[in-house]
Structure formats: C-alpha cells, structure tokens
Design a protein around this motif. Sequence first.
Motif, mmCIF file in Angstrom:
data_model
loop_
_atom_site.group_PDB
_atom_site.id
_atom_site.type_symbol
_atom_site.label_atom_id
_atom_site.label_comp_id
_atom_site.label_asym_id
_atom_site.label_seq_id
_atom_site.Cartn_x
_atom_site.Cartn_y
_atom_site.Cartn_z
ATOM 1 N N VAL A 180 0.843 -1.208 0.000
ATOM 2 C CA VAL A 180 0.000 0.000 0.000
ATOM 3 C C VAL A 180 0.872 1.250 0.000
ATOM 4 O O VAL A 180 0.594 2.229 -0.712
ATOM 5 C CB VAL A 180 -0.946 -0.012 1.216
ATOM 6 N N SER A 181 1.948 1.218 0.777
ATOM 7 C CA SER A 181 2.858 2.375 0.837
ATOM 8 C C SER A 181 3.566 2.596 -0.490
ATOM 9 O O SER A 181 3.866 3.732 -0.865
ATOM 10 C CB SER A 181 3.900 2.151 1.946
ATOM 11 N N LYS A 182 3.814 1.514 -1.216
ATOM 12 C CA LYS A 182 4.550 1.608 -2.474
ATOM 13 C C LYS A 182 3.689 2.122 -3.623
ATOM 14 O O LYS A 182 4.188 2.763 -4.551
ATOM 15 C CB LYS A 182 5.123 0.233 -2.828
ATOM 16 N N TYR A 183 2.375 1.853 -3.570
ATOM 17 C CA TYR A 183 1.491 2.248 -4.676
ATOM 18 C C TYR A 183 0.318 3.096 -4.158
ATOM 19 O O TYR A 183 -0.849 2.684 -4.226
ATOM 20 C CB TYR A 183 0.943 1.006 -5.390
ATOM 21 N N PRO A 184 0.585 4.286 -3.664
ATOM 22 C CA PRO A 184 -0.484 5.128 -3.111
ATOM 23 C C PRO A 184 -1.466 5.638 -4.163
ATOM 24 O O PRO A 184 -2.564 6.071 -3.807
ATOM 25 C CB PRO A 184 0.284 6.291 -2.465
ATOM 26 N N LYS A 185 -1.080 5.608 -5.455
ATOM 27 C CA LYS A 185 -1.986 6.060 -6.507
ATOM 28 C C LYS A 185 -3.114 5.060 -6.768
ATOM 29 O O LYS A 185 -4.135 5.407 -7.372
ATOM 30 C CB LYS A 185 -1.217 6.295 -7.811
ATOM 31 N N TYR A 186 -2.919 3.828 -6.324
ATOM 32 C CA TYR A 186 -3.914 2.782 -6.574
ATOM 33 C C TYR A 186 -4.504 2.199 -5.283
ATOM 34 O O TYR A 186 -5.676 1.819 -5.248
ATOM 35 C CB TYR A 186 -3.291 1.644 -7.387
ATOM 36 N N LEU A 187 -3.696 2.115 -4.227
ATOM 37 C CA LEU A 187 -4.131 1.496 -2.979
ATOM 38 C C LEU A 187 -4.152 2.520 -1.851
ATOM 39 O O LEU A 187 -3.200 3.284 -1.686
ATOM 40 C CB LEU A 187 -3.200 0.345 -2.600
ATOM 41 N N THR A 188 -5.259 2.535 -1.104
ATOM 42 C CA THR A 188 -5.378 3.491 -0.003
ATOM 43 C C THR A 188 -5.296 2.818 1.366
ATOM 44 O O THR A 188 -5.079 3.495 2.366
ATOM 45 C CB THR A 188 -6.705 4.255 -0.090
ATOM 46 N N GLY A 189 -5.511 1.517 1.421
ATOM 47 C CA GLY A 189 -5.465 0.841 2.709
ATOM 48 C C GLY A 189 -5.599 -0.657 2.573
ATOM 49 O O GLY A 189 -6.023 -1.166 1.538
ATOM 50 N N VAL A 190 -5.207 -1.360 3.636
ATOM 51 C CA VAL A 190 -5.330 -2.815 3.669
ATOM 52 C C VAL A 190 -5.468 -3.247 5.125
ATOM 53 O O VAL A 190 -4.915 -2.600 6.031
ATOM 54 C CB VAL A 190 -4.116 -3.516 3.021
ATOM 55 N N THR A 191 -6.217 -4.289 5.337
ATOM 56 C CA THR A 191 -6.316 -4.869 6.672
ATOM 57 C C THR A 191 -6.354 -6.387 6.561
ATOM 58 O O THR A 191 -7.017 -6.925 5.666
ATOM 59 C CB THR A 191 -7.580 -4.391 7.411
ATOM 60 N N PRO A 192 -5.620 -7.068 7.428
ATOM 61 C CA PRO A 192 -5.837 -8.518 7.532
ATOM 62 C C PRO A 192 -7.265 -8.756 8.014
ATOM 63 O O PRO A 192 -7.853 -7.917 8.707
ATOM 64 C CB PRO A 192 -4.812 -8.956 8.578
ATOM 65 N N TYR A 193 -7.829 -9.883 7.664
ATOM 66 C CA TYR A 193 -9.206 -10.200 8.047
ATOM 67 C C TYR A 193 -9.211 -11.663 8.477
ATOM 68 O O TYR A 193 -9.416 -12.573 7.672
ATOM 69 C CB TYR A 193 -10.132 -9.969 6.857
ATOM 70 N N ILE A 194 -8.944 -11.883 9.770
ATOM 71 C CA ILE A 194 -8.761 -13.231 10.296
ATOM 72 C C ILE A 194 -10.039 -13.708 10.988
ATOM 73 O O ILE A 194 -10.541 -13.041 11.898
ATOM 74 C CB ILE A 194 -7.585 -13.275 11.303
ATOM 75 N N ASN A 195 -10.553 -14.828 10.524
ATOM 76 C CA ASN A 195 -11.745 -15.417 11.127
ATOM 77 C C ASN A 195 -11.324 -16.304 12.298
ATOM 78 O O ASN A 195 -10.609 -17.291 12.112
ATOM 79 C CB ASN A 195 -12.506 -16.236 10.075
ATOM 80 N N VAL A 196 -11.739 -15.939 13.498
ATOM 81 C CA VAL A 196 -11.344 -16.669 14.701
ATOM 82 C C VAL A 196 -12.446 -17.644 15.096
ATOM 83 O O VAL A 196 -13.608 -17.255 15.246
ATOM 84 C CB VAL A 196 -11.075 -15.699 15.867
ATOM 85 N N SER A 197 -12.077 -18.915 15.235
ATOM 86 C CA SER A 197 -13.035 -19.922 15.717
ATOM 87 C C SER A 197 -12.994 -19.926 17.241
ATOM 88 O O SER A 197 -11.940 -20.123 17.833
ATOM 89 C CB SER A 197 -12.665 -21.315 15.184
ATOM 90 N N GLY A 198 -14.128 -19.682 17.836
ATOM 91 C CA GLY A 198 -14.138 -19.645 19.295
ATOM 92 C C GLY A 198 -15.494 -19.292 19.842
ATOM 93 O O GLY A 198 -16.482 -19.157 19.107
ATOM 94 N N THR A 199 -15.542 -19.140 21.140
ATOM 95 C CA THR A 199 -16.788 -18.851 21.845
ATOM 96 C C THR A 199 -16.636 -17.573 22.657
ATOM 97 O O THR A 199 -15.625 -17.355 23.306
ATOM 98 C CB THR A 199 -17.163 -20.011 22.783
ATOM 99 N N VAL A 200 -17.660 -16.757 22.597
ATOM 100 C CA VAL A 200 -17.698 -15.523 23.372
ATOM 101 C C VAL A 200 -18.515 -15.779 24.636
ATOM 102 O O VAL A 200 -19.607 -16.372 24.575
ATOM 103 C CB VAL A 200 -18.329 -14.377 22.562
ATOM 104 N N ARG A 201 -18.003 -15.332 25.765
ATOM 105 C CA ARG A 201 -18.699 -15.497 27.040
ATOM 106 C C ARG A 201 -18.781 -14.155 27.769
ATOM 107 O O ARG A 201 -17.873 -13.339 27.689
ATOM 108 C CB ARG A 201 -17.980 -16.498 27.948
#
Length: 406
Positions: A83-104
């Motif tokens: 993203v830093s290298k190509y600011p004319k095309y990319l404005t941002g990125v985020t990992p998107y990790i699906n966590v298997s688990g239980t909320v309590r």
Amino acid sequence: MNLSQSFKLAVKSLLTSKMRSLLTMLGIIIGVAAVIIITSLGNGMQNYMNDQFEEMGSNLVQVYVYPSGSSMDVTADDMFALVSKYPKYLTGVTPYINVSGTVRQGSDEFKRTSIYGVSETFYNQDKGVTMQGANVGKGRFLSYVDVERAQAVCIVGSYLEKEAFGGDALGKTLTVNGAPFTIVGVLDKSGDNTEGSVDDTLYLPYTQAERLTSGSYMDMYLFTSTDRSTAAAAKGIVENRLYKAYQSSDYYMAMTSAEMMDAMDSMVNLLMAILTLIAAISLLVGGIGIMNIMLVSVTERTREIGIRKSLGAKGRDIRSQFIIEAGTTSAIGGTMGILLGILMANIITNVIAFALGTGNDGFVAVPTLQGIGVAFGVSVAIGVSFGYFPAKKAAKLNPIDALRYD
C-alpha cells in the motif's frame, strides 16, 4: 366487419358466460402473475445485493492467501508495504482473520458470534463506516496503538450489546476463548439484530486474533483502491506481488467488489431465467385452455357462422373474428395477471421487510415496465397462436352444412 366490431363481439361473447371466461383465462392469469412475481423478486434481489456491495465499497478488493507450507508466505507487513509503495492505486489494507471460538459474558455463552481480527484501517475515519458498511454507534473503533501493542480490546455488534449487557456494553468486559477483552466500541444495528446475524459480530486487533488462532489458516486481506475505476489495477498489483512470492497462482485468489457483483448478478439472472421458463408453462396451459374453449365456441356458433356466410361474410372475416376473440381473452387475462403479480410482489416485499426488520430501506420486489410488457405481449401472442386453429376451422365451415347444424 371492421376491427372495432370484432372486438365488441369478442367482449360481448366473454360477458355472456362470465364464469367460463374466467376459467378460460385462469391459466393465463396465473402464468403472467408468476412471471411478474419472479422477475420482480429477481430485480429486487439484484438491487438489494448491489446496495450491500456498494455499502461495503465498490473499491474493495478481497484477497485470499492459502497456506503453502514454505518460507515464501507473505505477511501482513508485506501487504502494508504494498500500500505504501502504490499510493496512486491502494489506499489501505487490513488482515481479516476469522477466529473460531466462543464468546462469554458471565454465565452467558454466545457460540454463533462471528469473531474477526482486523487492523485500524478496517474502519474509514472520513466516511465513518467499516469496509463492510457498518457504523460505529458508541465509543470508537480500533486504533493503531491497539493493533501495534495487541491490546485486549474489541468492538461488538448491537446484538451482543443487547443480549450480553442489556444495551450498555461500552467499557465492559467479555472473554473470547477464555481471554478477557474490554469493549471500546459498539456498532449500529445493520441487520435483523438476531443471533448469528451481521449484528452478532465481534472485532478485535488482528495481532490478538493471531494469538487466538492456532495452526495454519487461510489468510484474508481487504484492500481499498483509490476509487472504483482503479480497483482492477489495484487487484493486478496485489496479484503480481503474490505471484512473485509463490511463483504460482494456486496459492491465492483476488476479487474486486465489481467482479463479485457481476458474478452474483449472473447467478441471479440464470436462476430467474429458469424459474421464468417454469412459470411460462402455465401460459402454455392457458393457451391450450383458450384453444379448447374456442373449439367449443365454434361448435356452439355453427349456425351463426352459416348465417354470416350466407349473407356474404368471407372466410377471412370469420377467421379474424375468432382470432380477435382469442386475443381479447388472453389480453384481459394478461392484464388481470399483471395486476395480481404486482399486488403479490408488494405483499412479498412487506413480508420480507417485516422478517428482516429493514423497513423500506431493505429488500423491495421491483416490477419493471419491460417485464410487464413482455409478460403481456407473450400472453396475447399465446392467445392468438392457440386461437388460430379454431378460427381456421370456423372459416372453413360450409355455409349450407352450418345452417343445417342443430
């Protein structure tokens, strides 16, 4: 006999036996109504999905990276560098990790809650929405410090706030797979606010998600391009970087929102075409019904045909009269089917809106003028086509034999 006289006779014939006429038109009515309902649902589904994609962002690029088991795997830092290298095309990125688990929360357990690890760039500060179109109603979203230091903080959906904290979740604590997290933000309601819905969601720093996720898993990254027009170029940049790392396209897949929208539209169009063809069978049945009734009508009016021919009527006059009667029958049936289809489409819209809790801003079954015109035209064409054989039979009757008929 001119066209207007033939039409008046056709209407008079239909009114003479109203119940028989209604039963004759029933197949046409059902067929046209089914076509209108199906096309309306298809258009509504396409519009609803396109709106959802637009909310997520038409400049979104989703990237899936599969485990390769080699030292060439790309990391989140590699994607940030891109993203830093190509600011004319990319404005941002985020990992998107699906966590298997239980909320309590206390003694309450939420097994169907969707848990995702993201970075601070998942939330657009300027637009005030996440990459998936959700708004932060209370508190804040994750910050750079939260992600960099792997802080034990999270953002929850409106369902979790309501069920786990009675509508007051900000600053409270819950656990994910036994690890405590402090709630720093709450998302506004964007679905039906039920268990397992888009409102039953939890976001935490992806650096924390990596700790909660054991073993190999498929990496997912969400990129945003500068605008929709540069999305394809942004996708190409990401693919080139991944190919350079893996030397094969088997370990990754990238897709823009526009491509996802096109793929979904194609599937919906195919499904609607199949269902419309099935519904069209009712139109054929209706056409057969019209042909049968017209044959009966020819038999009942044999003496009338003989009298008209003896007074100078030609075969084409008799033929045109019966064809116009068949066309009028199917046209009236088609009109009734259109009105029934529009009514049912509105009822279905209200039922779906009530079920989803979205009101007028959600799914709307949309009848189109093109669909209505095609349905009406096909209904008339079927009536005329199936009415031609009885009309031809009537035109060929011998006037002497017809006058003798009892």
